[in-house]
Scaffold this motif. Structure first.
Motif, PDB file in Angstrom:
ATOM      1  N   ASP A  85       0.833  -1.204   0.000  1.00 49.12           N
ATOM      2  CA  ASP A  85       0.000   0.000   0.000  1.00 49.12           C
ATOM      3  C   ASP A  85       0.869   1.256   0.000  1.00 49.12           C
ATOM      4  O   ASP A  85       0.567   2.224  -0.691  1.00 49.12           O
ATOM      5  N   GLN A  86       1.960   1.230   0.754  1.00 44.80           N
ATOM      6  CA  GLN A  86       2.883   2.374   0.818  1.00 44.80           C
ATOM      7  C   GLN A  86       3.532   2.630  -0.540  1.00 44.80           C
ATOM      8  O   GLN A  86       3.603   3.761  -1.010  1.00 44.80           O
ATOM      9  N   GLU A  87       4.006   1.570  -1.177  1.00 47.48           N
ATOM     10  CA  GLU A  87       4.615   1.709  -2.502  1.00 47.48           C
ATOM     11  C   GLU A  87       3.603   2.232  -3.513  1.00 47.48           C
ATOM     12  O   GLU A  87       3.915   3.108  -4.325  1.00 47.48           O
ATOM     13  N   ALA A  88       2.383   1.706  -3.468  1.00 45.76           N
ATOM     14  CA  ALA A  88       1.342   2.146  -4.393  1.00 45.76           C
ATOM     15  C   ALA A  88       1.072   3.633  -4.222  1.00 45.76           C
ATOM     16  O   ALA A  88       0.908   4.362  -5.208  1.00 45.76           O
ATOM     17  N   GLU A  89       1.057   4.100  -3.001  1.00 43.40           N
ATOM     18  CA  GLU A  89       0.838   5.522  -2.736  1.00 43.40           C
ATOM     19  C   GLU A  89       1.991   6.359  -3.290  1.00 43.40           C
ATOM     20  O   GLU A  89       1.777   7.401  -3.920  1.00 43.40           O
ATOM     21  N   GLU A  90       3.225   5.902  -3.075  1.00 45.95           N
ATOM     22  CA  GLU A  90       4.398   6.632  -3.574  1.00 45.95           C
ATOM     23  C   GLU A  90       4.405   6.690  -5.101  1.00 45.95           C
ATOM     24  O   GLU A  90       4.673   7.740  -5.690  1.00 45.95           O
ATOM     25  N   TYR A  91       4.094   5.576  -5.740  1.00 46.79           N
ATOM     26  CA  TYR A  91       4.099   5.561  -7.203  1.00 46.79           C
ATOM     27  C   TYR A  91       2.911   6.329  -7.780  1.00 46.79           C
ATOM     28  O   TYR A  91       3.014   6.919  -8.854  1.00 46.79           O
ATOM     29  N   GLU A  92       1.806   6.368  -7.069  1.00 46.23           N
ATOM     30  CA  GLU A  92       0.665   7.170  -7.532  1.00 46.23           C
ATOM     31  C   GLU A  92       1.029   8.653  -7.522  1.00 46.23           C
ATOM     32  O   GLU A  92       0.604   9.420  -8.385  1.00 46.23           O
ATOM     33  N   GLU A  93       1.869   9.068  -6.581  1.00 50.16           N
ATOM     34  CA  GLU A  93       2.356  10.453  -6.554  1.00 50.16           C
ATOM     35  C   GLU A  93       3.198  10.748  -7.801  1.00 50.16           C
ATOM     36  O   GLU A  93       3.159  11.859  -8.335  1.00 50.16           O
ATOM     37  N   GLU A  94       3.964   9.767  -8.268  1.00 48.24           N
ATOM     38  CA  GLU A  94       4.735   9.942  -9.503  1.00 48.24           C
ATOM     39  C   GLU A  94       3.795  10.098 -10.698  1.00 48.24           C
ATOM     40  O   GLU A  94       4.058  10.884 -11.607  1.00 48.24           O
ATOM     41  N   LEU A  95       2.704   9.352 -10.686  1.00 53.23           N
ATOM     42  CA  LEU A  95       1.708   9.484 -11.753  1.00 53.23           C
ATOM     43  C   LEU A  95       1.098  10.880 -11.744  1.00 53.23           C
ATOM     44  O   LEU A  95       0.813  11.444 -12.807  1.00 53.23           O
ATOM     45  N   ASP A  96       0.901  11.444 -10.553  1.00 50.74           N
ATOM     46  CA  ASP A  96       0.362  12.808 -10.440  1.00 50.74           C
ATOM     47  C   ASP A  96       1.268  13.822 -11.136  1.00 50.74           C
ATOM     48  O   ASP A  96       0.804  14.870 -11.587  1.00 50.74           O
ATOM     49  N   LYS A  97       2.551  13.503 -11.246  1.00 54.09           N
ATOM     50  CA  LYS A  97       3.525  14.401 -11.898  1.00 54.09           C
ATOM     51  C   LYS A  97       3.577  14.194 -13.408  1.00 54.09           C
ATOM     52  O   LYS A  97       4.396  14.795 -14.093  1.00 54.09           O
ATOM     53  N   GLY A  98       2.728  13.290 -13.928  1.00 54.60           N
ATOM     54  CA  GLY A  98       2.684  13.049 -15.366  1.00 54.60           C
ATOM     55  C   GLY A  98       3.578  11.923 -15.844  1.00 54.60           C
ATOM     56  O   GLY A  98       3.694  11.680 -17.044  1.00 54.60           O
ATOM     57  N   LYS A  99       4.229  11.239 -14.921  1.00 52.17           N
ATOM     58  CA  LYS A  99       5.117  10.140 -15.310  1.00 52.17           C
ATOM     59  C   LYS A  99       4.311   8.868 -15.525  1.00 52.17           C
ATOM     60  O   LYS A  99       3.138   8.778 -15.198  1.00 52.17           O
ATOM     61  N   LEU A 100       4.968   7.885 -16.107  1.00 47.07           N
ATOM     62  CA  LEU A 100       4.406   6.550 -16.278  1.00 47.07           C
ATOM     63  C   LEU A 100       5.088   5.622 -15.277  1.00 47.07           C
ATOM     64  O   LEU A 100       6.271   5.785 -14.982  1.00 47.07           O
ATOM     65  N   VAL A 101       4.351   4.660 -14.777  1.00 50.62           N
ATOM     66  CA  VAL A 101       4.913   3.662 -13.879  1.00 50.62           C
ATOM     67  C   VAL A 101       4.799   2.303 -14.566  1.00 50.62           C
ATOM     68  O   VAL A 101       3.757   1.959 -15.106  1.00 50.62           O
ATOM     69  N   ILE A 102       5.891   1.561 -14.533  1.00 48.46           N
ATOM     70  CA  ILE A 102       5.932   0.210 -15.093  1.00 48.46           C
ATOM     71  C   ILE A 102       6.169  -0.743 -13.937  1.00 48.46           C
ATOM     72  O   ILE A 102       7.093  -0.549 -13.137  1.00 48.46           O
ATOM     73  N   ILE A 103       5.329  -1.771 -13.866  1.00 51.82           N
ATOM     74  CA  ILE A 103       5.499  -2.812 -12.855  1.00 51.82           C
ATOM     75  C   ILE A 103       5.552  -4.141 -13.592  1.00 51.82           C
ATOM     76  O   ILE A 103       4.676  -4.444 -14.412  1.00 51.82           O
ATOM     77  N   ALA A 104       6.593  -4.905 -13.319  1.00 49.63           N
ATOM     78  CA  ALA A 104       6.764  -6.203 -13.981  1.00 49.63           C
ATOM     79  C   ALA A 104       7.102  -7.237 -12.916  1.00 49.63           C
ATOM     80  O   ALA A 104       7.801  -6.940 -11.950  1.00 49.63           O
ATOM     81  N   SER A 105       6.590  -8.435 -13.105  1.00 50.01           N
ATOM     82  CA  SER A 105       6.896  -9.500 -12.143  1.00 50.01           C
ATOM     83  C   SER A 105       7.172 -10.805 -12.873  1.00 50.01           C
ATOM     84  O   SER A 105       6.702 -11.023 -13.977  1.00 50.01           O
ATOM     85  N   LYS A 106       7.968 -11.625 -12.218  1.00 49.28           N
ATOM     86  CA  LYS A 106       8.215 -12.980 -12.726  1.00 49.28           C
ATOM     87  C   LYS A 106       8.621 -13.846 -11.566  1.00 49.28           C
ATOM     88  O   LYS A 106       9.138 -13.364 -10.558  1.00 49.28           O
ATOM     89  N   ASP A 107       8.354 -15.125 -11.717  1.00 49.07           N
ATOM     90  CA  ASP A 107       8.747 -16.086 -10.697  1.00 49.07           C
ATOM     91  C   ASP A 107      10.225 -16.396 -10.861  1.00 49.07           C
ATOM     92  O   ASP A 107      10.710 -16.522 -11.976  1.00 49.07           O
ATOM     93  N   GLU A 108      10.902 -16.465  -9.775  1.00 46.73           N
ATOM     94  CA  GLU A 108      12.341 -16.776  -9.808  1.00 46.73           C
ATOM     95  C   GLU A 108      12.552 -18.260  -9.709  1.00 46.73           C
ATOM     96  O   GLU A 108      11.905 -18.996  -9.127  1.00 46.73           O
TER      97      GLU A 108
END
Length: 108
Positions: A85-108
């Motif tokens: 939830d904390q990370e989502a809030e921080e990255y949503e603030e970046e979106l407010d600045k007009g940036k794009l956020v990329i999230i990628a996941s994979k199993d190790e």
């Protein structure tokens, strides 16, 4: 493993997505977020990445997001693909600045 990146525009997003793909990340596990919903849809379609839907969020969260503010919706979607939830809030603030956020996941 989850990777979280911010970029300024679709050109930078394309380069980062290509880098992630070369590291073994699947298009089905790469998500792009933008504060403007139309921009997000256009970039997601152009770069052939995945949209956060019912599969990631679950039915109830997806339905709730239909009546939530865009910020609430984005935070819920980012949490659904692996952010705290904390990370989502921080990255949503970046979106407010007009940036794009990329999230990628994979199993190790």
């Amino acid at each position: 493993m989850t990777v979280k990146l911010t970029v300024e525009n679709a050109v930078q997003a394309k380069a980062e997505i290509e880098r992630l793909q070369s590291q073994g990340y699947s298009d089905d596990n790469i998500y792009i977020f933008a504060h403007d919903k139309r921009r997000e849809e256009d970039i997601t379609e152009a770069l052939d990445t995945e949209s956060v839907g019912m599969k990631e969020q679950g039915f109830l969260t997806g339905m709730k997001n239909m009546t939530s503010s865009r910020g609430d919706e984005l935070r819920a979607q980012m949490a659904a693909v692996g952010l705290s939830d904390q990370e989502a809030e921080e990255y949503e603030e970046e979106l407010d600045k007009g940036k794009l956020v990329i999230i990628a996941s994979k199993d190790e």
